[in-house]
Design a protein around this motif. Structure first.
Motif, short mmCIF file in Angstrom:
data_model
loop_
_atom_site.label_atom_id
_atom_site.label_comp_id
_atom_site.label_asym_id
_atom_site.label_seq_id
_atom_site.Cartn_x
_atom_site.Cartn_y
_atom_site.Cartn_z
N TYR A 1 0.83 -1.20 0.00
CA TYR A 1 0.00 0.00 0.00
C TYR A 1 0.87 1.25 0.00
CZ TYR A 1 -3.78 3.17 1.39
OH TYR A 1 -4.70 4.19 1.45
N ARG A 2 1.91 1.27 0.83
CA ARG A 2 2.83 2.41 0.85
C ARG A 2 3.48 2.61 -0.52
NH1 ARG A 2 4.08 0.39 5.83
NH2 ARG A 2 5.92 -0.70 5.06
N ARG A 3 3.95 1.53 -1.12
CA ARG A 3 4.58 1.64 -2.45
C ARG A 3 3.61 2.21 -3.47
NH1 ARG A 3 6.62 -3.28 -0.97
NH2 ARG A 3 5.07 -4.44 -2.20
N SER A 4 2.38 1.75 -3.43
CA SER A 4 1.42 2.23 -4.44
C SER A 4 1.05 3.68 -4.22
CB SER A 4 0.18 1.33 -4.48
OG SER A 4 -0.53 1.37 -3.26
N LEU A 5 0.97 4.11 -2.96
CA LEU A 5 0.67 5.52 -2.68
C LEU A 5 1.83 6.42 -3.10
CD1 LEU A 5 -1.01 5.38 0.83
CD2 LEU A 5 -2.11 5.76 -1.37
N LEU A 6 3.03 5.95 -2.89
CA LEU A 6 4.23 6.74 -3.24
C LEU A 6 4.57 6.64 -4.71
CD1 LEU A 6 6.45 5.80 -0.16
CD2 LEU A 6 5.28 7.98 -0.57
N GLY A 7 3.98 5.69 -5.40
CA GLY A 7 4.34 5.46 -6.79
C GLY A 7 5.71 4.83 -6.93
N ALA A 8 6.18 4.18 -5.86
CA ALA A 8 7.52 3.59 -5.86
C ALA A 8 7.48 2.16 -6.33
CB ALA A 8 8.11 3.66 -4.45
N ASP A 9 8.60 1.72 -6.94
CA ASP A 9 8.71 0.35 -7.41
C ASP A 9 9.06 -0.61 -6.29
OD1 ASP A 9 8.35 1.48 -9.86
OD2 ASP A 9 10.37 1.12 -10.58
N ALA A 10 9.77 -0.13 -5.30
CA ALA A 10 10.21 -1.05 -4.25
C ALA A 10 10.19 -0.36 -2.90
CB ALA A 10 11.62 -1.53 -4.55
#
Length: 165
Positions: free
Chosen positions: A156-165
């Motif tokens: 969820y954190r990755r998807s909110l931040l738009g981060a790959d990892a």
């Protein structure tokens, strides 16, 4: 950043990016594909799912969307497209292609039962729901590993931040 593997090359990824008619500014483009790839690799390592199928699914499952909203045939189009890519961009056995096309075809149907590799594909995608403002729910995930609170929270954190990892 895209990380190639023995199953998915940089050239293959770039090909899919360049031929994605919908573009990449919405919810279903290359950023999403990379997060699904990350999720899928993590889940495959934890569950023993077929990594090749999971990696191919991550890159192909939304590659034939025609819009960002209601597009009920996009999974079927992705499954057909995967068959056209086989032998040119990747090699896969008949069994692997069956799993890949099933995962693509049904990934938006809300199913939670089936082959382990297919379920891992679906979980890898569903764990990235934060991009559309939804926190993934363990109720809709297919594997015990994906249902773990710390796995859901990290994805969820990755998807909110738009981060790959």
């Amino acid at each position: 950043m895209f990380e190639p593997s023995a199953n998915v090359s940089e050239a293959f990824f770039r090909h899919l990016v360049q031929t994605h008619a919908l573009g990449h500014r919405g919810f279903h483009g290359e950023d999403h594909w990379r997060r699904v790839l990350f999720n899928g690799r993590m889940l495959a390592a934890a569950t023993g799912a077929n990594l090749k199928v999971v990696e191919l699914f991550a890159l192909v499952h939304d590659s034939r969307r025609e819009n960002e909203d209601h597009d009920p045939e996009h999974g079927l189009r992705a499954a057909h497209h995967a068959r056209t890519l086989r032998g040119t961009w990747f090699d896969a056995s008949d069994d692997e292609m069956e799993l890949l096309t099933e995962a693509c075809r049904l990934h938006s149907d809300g199913l939670t039962a089936g082959d382990l590799t297919v379920r891992v594909c679906w979980d890898a995608d569903r764990l990235d729901l934060g991009r559309v403002g939804l926190r993934p729910s363990a109720r809709y995930l297919c594997t015990d590993h994906a249902r773990r609170p710390e796995v859901i929270a990290a994805a969820y954190r990755r998807s909110l931040l738009g981060a790959d990892a």
